[in-house]
Design a protein around this motif. Structure first.
Motif, PDB file in Angstrom:
ATOM      1  N   ARG A 405      79.473  52.991 -46.457  1.00 45.62           N
ATOM      2  CA  ARG A 405      79.871  53.370 -47.855  1.00 45.62           C
ATOM      3  C   ARG A 405      82.158  52.486 -47.900  1.00 45.62           C
ATOM      4  NH1 ARG A 405      77.299  59.223 -48.130  1.00 45.62           N
ATOM      5  NH2 ARG A 405      78.248  58.525 -46.272  1.00 45.62           N
ATOM      6  N   PRO A 406      82.269  52.306 -48.950  1.00 50.66           N
ATOM      7  CA  PRO A 406      83.384  51.566 -49.059  1.00 50.66           C
ATOM      8  C   PRO A 406      84.728  53.396 -49.168  1.00 50.66           C
ATOM      9  CG  PRO A 406      82.797  51.778 -51.140  1.00 50.66           C
ATOM     10  CD  PRO A 406      81.565  51.698 -50.196  1.00 50.66           C
ATOM     11  N   ASP A 407      85.747  53.541 -48.168  1.00 52.58           N
ATOM     12  CA  ASP A 407      86.108  54.513 -48.367  1.00 52.58           C
ATOM     13  C   ASP A 407      85.700  55.447 -47.285  1.00 52.58           C
ATOM     14  OD1 ASP A 407      88.412  53.601 -50.041  1.00 52.58           O
ATOM     15  OD2 ASP A 407      87.540  53.839 -51.388  1.00 52.58           O
ATOM     16  N   GLN A 408      84.366  55.704 -46.707  1.00 52.67           N
ATOM     17  CA  GLN A 408      83.800  56.541 -45.878  1.00 52.67           C
ATOM     18  C   GLN A 408      82.692  56.653 -44.906  1.00 52.67           C
ATOM     19  OE1 GLN A 408      81.139  58.738 -48.007  1.00 52.67           O
ATOM     20  NE2 GLN A 408      81.615  58.260 -49.842  1.00 52.67           N
ATOM     21  N   GLU A 409      82.829  55.048 -44.652  1.00 52.32           N
ATOM     22  CA  GLU A 409      82.147  54.586 -43.058  1.00 52.32           C
ATOM     23  C   GLU A 409      83.895  53.625 -43.130  1.00 52.32           C
ATOM     24  OE1 GLU A 409      79.238  57.376 -43.786  1.00 52.32           O
ATOM     25  OE2 GLU A 409      80.158  54.845 -45.889  1.00 52.32           O
ATOM     26  N   TRP A 410      83.809  53.218 -44.238  1.00 48.73           N
ATOM     27  CA  TRP A 410      85.028  51.470 -44.058  1.00 48.73           C
ATOM     28  C   TRP A 410      86.061  51.564 -44.964  1.00 48.73           C
ATOM     29  CZ3 TRP A 410      85.299  47.812 -48.409  1.00 48.73           C
ATOM     30  CH2 TRP A 410      83.975  47.822 -48.347  1.00 48.73           C
ATOM     31  N   ARG A 411      86.907  51.128 -45.009  1.00 48.10           N
ATOM     32  CA  ARG A 411      87.834  50.789 -45.728  1.00 48.10           C
ATOM     33  C   ARG A 411      88.937  49.278 -46.214  1.00 48.10           C
ATOM     34  NH1 ARG A 411      92.791  51.175 -43.957  1.00 48.10           N
ATOM     35  NH2 ARG A 411      93.714  51.570 -42.288  1.00 48.10           N
ATOM     36  N   ASN A 412      89.188  48.862 -47.361  1.00 45.82           N
ATOM     37  CA  ASN A 412      90.039  48.002 -47.344  1.00 45.82           C
ATOM     38  C   ASN A 412      91.843  48.186 -46.580  1.00 45.82           C
ATOM     39  OD1 ASN A 412      88.356  46.229 -48.831  1.00 45.82           O
ATOM     40  ND2 ASN A 412      88.957  47.376 -50.356  1.00 45.82           N
ATOM     41  N   ALA A 413      91.546  46.772 -45.873  1.00 43.52           N
ATOM     42  CA  ALA A 413      93.233  46.922 -45.008  1.00 43.52           C
ATOM     43  C   ALA A 413      94.006  46.873 -45.863  1.00 43.52           C
ATOM     44  CB  ALA A 413      93.128  45.778 -44.453  1.00 43.52           C
ATOM     45  N   THR A 414      95.235  47.857 -45.919  1.00 44.18           N
ATOM     46  CA  THR A 414      96.250  47.611 -45.878  1.00 44.18           C
ATOM     47  C   THR A 414      97.534  47.033 -46.019  1.00 44.18           C
ATOM     48  OG1 THR A 414      97.178  49.469 -44.872  1.00 44.18           O
ATOM     49  CG2 THR A 414      96.411  50.402 -46.528  1.00 44.18           C
ATOM     50  N   ASP A 415      98.842  46.527 -46.647  1.00 41.96           N
ATOM     51  CA  ASP A 415      99.760  45.918 -46.743  1.00 41.96           C
ATOM     52  C   ASP A 415      99.623  45.669 -44.784  1.00 41.96           C
ATOM     53  OD1 ASP A 415      99.196  44.215 -48.520  1.00 41.96           O
ATOM     54  OD2 ASP A 415     101.055  44.920 -50.055  1.00 41.96           O
ATOM     55  N   GLY A 416     100.588  45.151 -44.291  1.00 45.52           N
ATOM     56  CA  GLY A 416     101.136  44.928 -42.806  1.00 45.52           C
ATOM     57  C   GLY A 416     100.098  45.686 -41.472  1.00 45.52           C
ATOM     58  N   GLU A 417      98.197  46.024 -42.385  1.00 44.85           N
ATOM     59  CA  GLU A 417      97.963  46.459 -41.480  1.00 44.85           C
ATOM     60  C   GLU A 417      97.938  45.341 -40.427  1.00 44.85           C
ATOM     61  OE1 GLU A 417      95.295  50.231 -41.672  1.00 44.85           O
ATOM     62  OE2 GLU A 417      94.912  49.030 -42.914  1.00 44.85           O
ATOM     63  N   VAL A 418      97.533  45.058 -38.755  1.00 44.62           N
ATOM     64  CA  VAL A 418      96.909  44.009 -37.676  1.00 44.62           C
ATOM     65  C   VAL A 418      95.910  44.192 -37.955  1.00 44.62           C
ATOM     66  CG1 VAL A 418      97.169  42.929 -36.087  1.00 44.62           C
ATOM     67  CG2 VAL A 418      99.747  43.793 -37.788  1.00 44.62           C
ATOM     68  N   GLY A 419      95.021  42.675 -37.512  1.00 45.98           N
ATOM     69  CA  GLY A 419      93.847  42.083 -36.877  1.00 45.98           C
ATOM     70  C   GLY A 419      93.420  42.397 -35.528  1.00 45.98           C
ATOM     71  N   ILE A 420      92.125  42.466 -34.789  1.00 42.13           N
ATOM     72  CA  ILE A 420      91.911  42.453 -33.228  1.00 42.13           C
ATOM     73  C   ILE A 420      92.422  41.622 -33.038  1.00 42.13           C
ATOM     74  CG2 ILE A 420      90.422  42.201 -31.799  1.00 42.13           C
ATOM     75  CD1 ILE A 420      88.072  43.830 -33.681  1.00 42.13           C
ATOM     76  N   ASN A 421      92.908  40.079 -34.148  1.00 42.24           N
ATOM     77  CA  ASN A 421      93.099  39.083 -33.324  1.00 42.24           C
ATOM     78  C   ASN A 421      94.728  39.169 -33.039  1.00 42.24           C
ATOM     79  OD1 ASN A 421      93.067  38.990 -35.933  1.00 42.24           O
ATOM     80  ND2 ASN A 421      91.894  36.893 -35.745  1.00 42.24           N
ATOM     81  N   GLY A 422      95.480  40.109 -34.171  1.00 42.90           N
ATOM     82  CA  GLY A 422      96.957  39.558 -34.371  1.00 42.90           C
ATOM     83  C   GLY A 422      97.328  39.461 -36.052  1.00 42.90           C
ATOM     84  N   GLN A 423      96.155  38.822 -36.406  1.00 47.68           N
ATOM     85  CA  GLN A 423      96.131  38.162 -37.846  1.00 47.68           C
ATOM     86  C   GLN A 423      96.291  39.484 -38.727  1.00 47.68           C
ATOM     87  OE1 GLN A 423      97.394  34.885 -38.067  1.00 47.68           O
ATOM     88  NE2 GLN A 423      97.367  35.132 -35.930  1.00 47.68           N
ATOM     89  N   PRO A 424      96.611  39.184 -40.272  1.00 50.27           N
ATOM     90  CA  PRO A 424      96.865  39.786 -41.211  1.00 50.27           C
ATOM     91  C   PRO A 424      95.242  40.481 -40.930  1.00 50.27           C
ATOM     92  CG  PRO A 424      97.887  38.273 -42.106  1.00 50.27           C
ATOM     93  CD  PRO A 424      97.746  37.973 -40.828  1.00 50.27           C
TER      94      PRO A 424
END
Length: 558
Positions: A405-424
């Motif tokens: 469920r959103p905001d319980q098991e996952w959430r949308n990323a916020t500005d400035g957060e970086v992914g596993i590959n170093g991209q947004p």
């Protein structure tokens, strides 16, 4: 996370007599005839516009046979099941089949002709798709996709390689796949080495087979764990773990040697299929492994122990014993994310250059789990079934079905957060995967987890397992991806081809595995017995086996 292809084909043999008695209702040229005449949903205006929700104006029930998942408490009461039913207006009557007996159950159901509407998450093999599809048991999906498959058509437009991979010879598509482009899984034939021992002995990371030999020799003789005992185990593996057989990593310094499921040891070069285990380079690799074994650098248990036994060695509580191991991740030989933290102290050895300059990191031929969704000829509403599965490829639906469920098991990323590959980043997992729960389907059935999707998850830092696996693969294996040789993809086969391959391949591969062990431990002399070994493989009809593979490959690619 994969099942043995040979087990699947062996199960098909149980029904060969029944299947041969059935008449073919599809010669492979009726790709447009995917829904039975008089389909209820098509006739009575039950469907809404493709790509909209709900799918149907009135509640429709589908009977779905699904592979049991030990991480899902109950598909019927599952939070995602309930959420998706409310959104689609499609109710599911689940028939859950225990994972360990799913192939046997599937064959019994198909033999009885008492089919469900949908077969879901059962990993039906390409050979089975061909057999039952040609007899009309599985409906061709081509016309359904064209008329109703909004998300599937987008997938095919973006990734024509996926469409090609699931299209049977003759043009029919019988199933939808689960797309799971696990970046670090694509080159999973890895070796891991204990970095603190390299540092203590002032050793560099080995880059050649000779340098690895010298490093393992130092591990054995120079007491890197510092307890004054000669108890170090330079290299130990479990042949029953993921990508960890004795040949999975080291043989690729001599000859291209993929160990991926359906076509073990089989490769394609310039359109021609061949095997690694008859080549002179394989013989040289055996001599290298025998030398290391004879000098005590490879543990005798490497041919018999399971992963639990190896992990006990890797997590020895008194002192570190294990210098190196092979496998797709550190959890093959240590307690992944365990309290000792030892898992994080092992780093990958790059693809090693062999004495003749060979240096391969085999690449998996596909990121698909084929046969994830099929519609049978018992379905009264095949359009509804297709729309229901098609929706699972949507971005939010993939997140909900695989994570929760959103905001319980996952959430949308916020500005400035970086992914596993170093991209947004785009999204973040809030709870670890692997626990028994009832909020998602835990990687059961179709979903669209592309590389872009998976690598856009928020990085949890340098010690994040996914980040570690990404970086290790990116730095130490991707540079050695072969350009002139490749792993053979899963192949569609006719009933006759599948029957022959099941028999021949088991005989051949059992003998190859037996002789690999005997040559390495010295029970057989590779110099004296090599010619006999090759002649024995010839007598097992290896040539004919390769001819069958070639026919299937040509039919699929030309």
């Amino acid at each position: 996370m994969k099942k043995s292809w040979f087990t699947l084909i062996a199960a098909i043999l149980m029904l060969s007599a029944v299947l041969s008695a059935c008449s073919s209702s599809d010669n492979g040229n009726n790709a447009a005839s995917s829904a039975p005449a008089g389909s209820a949903s098509a006739e009575n205006g039950l469907l809404t516009e493709p790509g909209t929700y709900p799918i149907t104006k009135e509640k429709v029930t589908l009977k779905v046979m699904v592979r049991g998942n030990p991480l899902v408490e109950d598909f019927s009461t599952n939070e995602f099941t309930k959420w998706y039913e409310e959104k689609t207006n499609v109710h599911i009557e689940w028939e859950v089949v225990p994972e360990q007996s799913m192939q046997e159950k599937l064959n019994l159901v198909l033999a009885s002709e008492d089919y469900p509407d949908v077969i879901f998450g059962m990993n039906v093999s390409p050979a089975q798709e061909m057999i039952y599809g040609s007899q009309g048991v599985f409906l061709p999906l081509n016309d359904l996709i064209e008329k109703q498959g909004t998300q599937t058509k987008k997938l095919f437009a973006d990734r024509p390689d996926i469409q090609d991979a699931i299209t049977a010879p003759g043009g029919n598509i019988y199933s939808l796949p689960e797309v799971n482009e696990c970046y670090h899984c694509s080159q999973s034939q890895k070796m891991w080495i204990y970095k603190p021992w390299l540092d203590k002995l002032n050793l560099k990371m080995p880059t050649t087979t000779e340098e690895l030999y010298n490093v393992l020799k130092a591990f054995k003789t120079q007491d890197p764990n510092g307890n004054g005992k000669a108890d170090e185990i330079p290299l130990s593996i479990s042949p029953k773990s993921w990508r960890s057989s004795i040949d999975a990593f080291l043989m690729n310094s001599f000859v291209y040697n993929p160990v991926y499921g359906t076509t073990k040891h089989l490769y394609v070069q310039d359109g021609k299929l061949d095997v690694s285990f008859t080549k002179p380079e394989w013989k040289e690799g055996l001599k290298y492994l025998n030398k290391m074994y004879a000098e005590g650098l490879i543990s005798p248990e490497s041919f018999t122990q399971d992963d639990n036994q190896l992990i006990q060695v890797g997590e020895n509580p008194d002192t570190v014993l294990l210098g190196a191991s092979t496998g797709g991740h550190q959890g093959v030989f240590t307690q992944l994310l365990g309290e000792s933290g030892r898992w994080s102290e092992y780093v990958t050895v790059p693809a090693l250059k062999g004495p003749s300059g060979v240096q391969y990191a085999p690449t998996d031929a596909t990121s698909l789990t084929t046969g994830s969704f099929l519609i049978t000829n018992k379905a009264k509403n095949p359009e509804v079934a297709l729309r229901w599965a098609d929706g699972l490829y949507e971005y939010e639906h993939t997140l909900r079905s695989n994570y929760g469920r959103p905001d319980q098991e996952w959430r949308n990323a916020t500005d400035g957060e970086v992914g596993i590959n170093g991209q947004p980043a785009k999204w973040s997992e809030l709870k670890s995967f692997g626990e028994v729960q009832n909020v998602n389907w835990a990687q059961t059935g179709p979903a669209l987890r592309s590389n872009d999707f998976r690598l856009s998850a928020v990085s949890k830092g340098a010690d994040d397992l996914e980040v570690i696996l990404y970086n290790e693969t990116k730095n130490n294996y991707e540079p050695y991806k072969a350009t002139n040789i490749a792993t053979v993809p899963p192949l569609f086969m006719t009933n006759e081809q599948a029957t022959e391959v099941a028999d021949l391949s088991k005989t051949v591969n059992d003998y190859v595995d037996e002789m690999l062990a005997r040559f390495v431990i010295g029970d057989a002399d590779v110099e004296k017995e090599w010619d006999t070994y090759v002649k024995t493989l010839d007598s097992m009809n290896l040539k004919h086996l390769l001819e069958i593979y070639q026919e299937a490959y040509d039919a699929q690619t030309k």
